[in-house]
Write a protein that holds these residues in place. Structure first.
Motif, PDB file in Angstrom:
ATOM      1  N   VAL A   9       9.197   1.185   4.445  1.00 23.53           N
ATOM      2  CA  VAL A   9       8.882   1.119   3.010  1.00 23.53           C
ATOM      3  C   VAL A   9       7.762   0.119   2.761  1.00 23.53           C
ATOM      4  CG1 VAL A   9       9.799   0.428   0.751  1.00 23.53           C
ATOM      5  CG2 VAL A   9      11.150   1.892   2.250  1.00 23.53           C
ATOM      6  N   ALA A  10       7.802  -1.028   3.422  1.00 28.23           N
ATOM      7  CA  ALA A  10       6.763  -2.051   3.256  1.00 28.23           C
ATOM      8  C   ALA A  10       5.403  -1.524   3.697  1.00 28.23           C
ATOM      9  CB  ALA A  10       7.129  -3.308   4.041  1.00 28.23           C
ATOM     10  N   VAL A  11       5.363  -0.833   4.828  1.00 30.34           N
ATOM     11  CA  VAL A  11       4.109  -0.262   5.324  1.00 30.34           C
ATOM     12  C   VAL A  11       3.587   0.788   4.352  1.00 30.34           C
ATOM     13  CG1 VAL A  11       3.090   1.161   7.145  1.00 30.34           C
ATOM     14  CG2 VAL A  11       4.520  -0.803   7.745  1.00 30.34           C
ATOM     15  N   ALA A  12       4.468   1.631   3.836  1.00 32.19           N
ATOM     16  CA  ALA A  12       4.057   2.661   2.881  1.00 32.19           C
ATOM     17  C   ALA A  12       3.485   2.028   1.620  1.00 32.19           C
ATOM     18  CB  ALA A  12       5.239   3.566   2.540  1.00 32.19           C
ATOM     19  N   LEU A  13       4.108   0.967   1.151  1.00 36.35           N
ATOM     20  CA  LEU A  13       3.593   0.268  -0.029  1.00 36.35           C
ATOM     21  C   LEU A  13       2.225  -0.343   0.245  1.00 36.35           C
ATOM     22  CD1 LEU A  13       6.783  -1.477  -1.443  1.00 36.35           C
ATOM     23  CD2 LEU A  13       5.469   0.365  -2.485  1.00 36.35           C
ATOM     24  N   LEU A  14       2.066  -0.955   1.396  1.00 41.11           N
ATOM     25  CA  LEU A  14       0.771  -1.556   1.746  1.00 41.11           C
ATOM     26  C   LEU A  14      -0.323  -0.502   1.834  1.00 41.11           C
ATOM     27  CD1 LEU A  14       1.741  -4.250   4.386  1.00 41.11           C
ATOM     28  CD2 LEU A  14       0.827  -4.631   2.095  1.00 41.11           C
ATOM     29  N   VAL A  15      -0.018   0.639   2.422  1.00 40.61           N
ATOM     30  CA  VAL A  15      -0.996   1.725   2.516  1.00 40.61           C
ATOM     31  C   VAL A  15      -1.369   2.202   1.120  1.00 40.61           C
ATOM     32  CG1 VAL A  15      -1.312   4.128   3.252  1.00 40.61           C
ATOM     33  CG2 VAL A  15      -0.353   2.453   4.834  1.00 40.61           C
ATOM     34  N   GLY A  16      -0.392   2.319   0.238  1.00 38.53           N
ATOM     35  CA  GLY A  16      -0.663   2.729  -1.133  1.00 38.53           C
ATOM     36  C   GLY A  16      -1.532   1.730  -1.872  1.00 38.53           C
ATOM     37  N   ILE A  17      -1.263   0.455  -1.681  1.00 38.54           N
ATOM     38  CA  ILE A  17      -2.056  -0.594  -2.335  1.00 38.54           C
ATOM     39  C   ILE A  17      -3.482  -0.579  -1.822  1.00 38.54           C
ATOM     40  CG2 ILE A  17      -2.344  -3.102  -2.514  1.00 38.54           C
ATOM     41  CD1 ILE A  17       0.747  -3.266  -2.594  1.00 38.54           C
ATOM     42  N   VAL A  18      -3.659  -0.486  -0.520  1.00 35.95           N
ATOM     43  CA  VAL A  18      -5.003  -0.462   0.061  1.00 35.95           C
ATOM     44  C   VAL A  18      -5.768   0.763  -0.425  1.00 35.95           C
ATOM     45  CG1 VAL A  18      -6.276  -0.215   2.226  1.00 35.95           C
ATOM     46  CG2 VAL A  18      -4.412  -1.856   2.072  1.00 35.95           C
ATOM     47  N   SER A  19      -5.096   1.889  -0.483  1.00 36.79           N
ATOM     48  CA  SER A  19      -5.742   3.115  -0.950  1.00 36.79           C
ATOM     49  C   SER A  19      -6.173   2.977  -2.406  1.00 36.79           C
ATOM     50  CB  SER A  19      -4.772   4.289  -0.797  1.00 36.79           C
ATOM     51  OG  SER A  19      -5.323   5.447  -1.364  1.00 36.79           O
ATOM     52  N   THR A  20      -5.324   2.412  -3.229  1.00 36.70           N
ATOM     53  CA  THR A  20      -5.654   2.210  -4.646  1.00 36.70           C
ATOM     54  C   THR A  20      -6.818   1.243  -4.796  1.00 36.70           C
ATOM     55  OG1 THR A  20      -3.371   2.649  -5.280  1.00 36.70           O
ATOM     56  CG2 THR A  20      -4.734   1.483  -6.873  1.00 36.70           C
ATOM     57  N   GLU A  21      -6.792   0.153  -4.049  1.00 38.92           N
ATOM     58  CA  GLU A  21      -7.885  -0.815  -4.097  1.00 38.92           C
ATOM     59  C   GLU A  21      -9.206  -0.170  -3.690  1.00 38.92           C
ATOM     60  OE1 GLU A  21      -8.116  -4.066  -5.035  1.00 38.92           O
ATOM     61  OE2 GLU A  21      -6.075  -3.913  -5.795  1.00 38.92           O
ATOM     62  N   SER A  22      -9.166   0.662  -2.673  1.00 37.64           N
ATOM     63  CA  SER A  22     -10.371   1.342  -2.206  1.00 37.64           C
ATOM     64  C   SER A  22     -10.927   2.266  -3.283  1.00 37.64           C
ATOM     65  CB  SER A  22     -10.056   2.128  -0.940  1.00 37.64           C
ATOM     66  OG  SER A  22     -11.167   2.873  -0.527  1.00 37.64           O
ATOM     67  N   ARG A  23     -10.037   3.023  -3.937  1.00 36.62           N
ATOM     68  CA  ARG A  23     -10.489   3.924  -5.001  1.00 36.62           C
ATOM     69  C   ARG A  23     -11.061   3.142  -6.177  1.00 36.62           C
ATOM     70  NH1 ARG A  23      -5.599   7.008  -6.394  1.00 36.62           N
ATOM     71  NH2 ARG A  23      -4.554   5.992  -4.691  1.00 36.62           N
ATOM     72  N   LEU A  24     -10.450   2.024  -6.516  1.00 31.62           N
ATOM     73  CA  LEU A  24     -10.963   1.199  -7.606  1.00 31.62           C
ATOM     74  C   LEU A  24     -12.336   0.615  -7.265  1.00 31.62           C
ATOM     75  CD1 LEU A  24      -7.753  -0.689  -8.790  1.00 31.62           C
ATOM     76  CD2 LEU A  24      -9.030   1.074 -10.022  1.00 31.62           C
ATOM     77  N   ALA A  25     -12.502   0.187  -6.033  1.00 34.25           N
ATOM     78  CA  ALA A  25     -13.789  -0.361  -5.608  1.00 34.25           C
ATOM     79  C   ALA A  25     -14.872   0.712  -5.676  1.00 34.25           C
ATOM     80  CB  ALA A  25     -13.692  -0.931  -4.190  1.00 34.25           C
ATOM     81  N   ARG A  26     -14.556   1.934  -5.245  1.00 28.35           N
ATOM     82  CA  ARG A  26     -15.527   3.031  -5.332  1.00 28.35           C
ATOM     83  C   ARG A  26     -15.867   3.331  -6.781  1.00 28.35           C
ATOM     84  NH1 ARG A  26     -12.340   5.529  -1.321  1.00 28.35           N
ATOM     85  NH2 ARG A  26     -11.513   6.964  -2.882  1.00 28.35           N
ATOM     86  N   ALA A  27     -14.871   3.334  -7.644  1.00 31.18           N
ATOM     87  CA  ALA A  27     -15.113   3.597  -9.067  1.00 31.18           C
ATOM     88  C   ALA A  27     -15.986   2.501  -9.672  1.00 31.18           C
ATOM     89  CB  ALA A  27     -13.793   3.696  -9.822  1.00 31.18           C
ATOM     90  N   ARG A  29     -18.207   0.697  -8.102  1.00 33.03           N
ATOM     91  CA  ARG A  29     -19.575   0.883  -7.599  1.00 33.03           C
ATOM     92  C   ARG A  29     -20.270   2.028  -8.339  1.00 33.03           C
ATOM     93  NH1 ARG A  29     -16.979  -0.052  -2.651  1.00 33.03           N
ATOM     94  NH2 ARG A  29     -17.008   2.155  -2.143  1.00 33.03           N
ATOM     95  N   ARG A  30     -19.542   3.108  -8.599  1.00 34.86           N
ATOM     96  CA  ARG A  30     -20.133   4.243  -9.329  1.00 34.86           C
ATOM     97  C   ARG A  30     -20.497   3.831 -10.744  1.00 34.86           C
ATOM     98  NH1 ARG A  30     -15.967   8.252  -6.976  1.00 34.86           N
ATOM     99  NH2 ARG A  30     -14.745   7.271  -8.600  1.00 34.86           N
ATOM    100  N   ILE A  31     -19.631   3.094 -11.398  1.00 38.83           N
ATOM    101  CA  ILE A  31     -19.916   2.636 -12.761  1.00 38.83           C
ATOM    102  C   ILE A  31     -21.135   1.722 -12.762  1.00 38.83           C
ATOM    103  CG2 ILE A  31     -19.051   1.172 -14.628  1.00 38.83           C
ATOM    104  CD1 ILE A  31     -16.255   2.347 -14.003  1.00 38.83           C
ATOM    105  N   ALA A  32     -21.226   0.837 -11.797  1.00 33.56           N
ATOM    106  CA  ALA A  32     -22.380  -0.068 -11.725  1.00 33.56           C
ATOM    107  C   ALA A  32     -23.667   0.728 -11.527  1.00 33.56           C
ATOM    108  CB  ALA A  32     -22.190  -1.067 -10.583  1.00 33.56           C
TER     109      ALA A  32
END
Length: 92
Positions: A9-27, A29-32
């Protein structure tokens, strides 16, 4: 088995957090990029956004108070540190 389940469960949560952070960072950059392009269009058309807070930021940048200008820009726009630094560099 309980420990393995907890770790899974901890690993799944970490993967989800990293994935969300990555998508936010891409968004971000696109907005900028869109904002930079919009700034270029406005410059090309000779249009300027009048904002008293940004005029104060430009004054600080001209006076060589870069850190204060970045802080003021972030407060006025809610921008991140990198975006604010780039904006102040363009003003200075």
């Amino acid at each position: 088995m309980d420990i393995l389940g907890f770790l899974a469960v901890a690993v799944a949560l970490l993967v989800g957090i990293v994935s969300t952070e990555s998508r936010l960072a891409r968004a971000d950059r696109r907005i900028a990029r869109v904002e930079r392009k919009l700034d270029l269009v406005l410059d090309h058309l000779g249009l300027r956004e009048e904002d008293p807070a940004l005029d104060a930021v430009a004054g600080l940048a001209r006076d060589g108070k870069k850190i204060e200008a970045i802080r003021a820009y972030r407060e006025a726009t809610g921008a991140g540190l990198k975006e604010a630094k780039e904006a102040v560099d363009r003003l200075g």
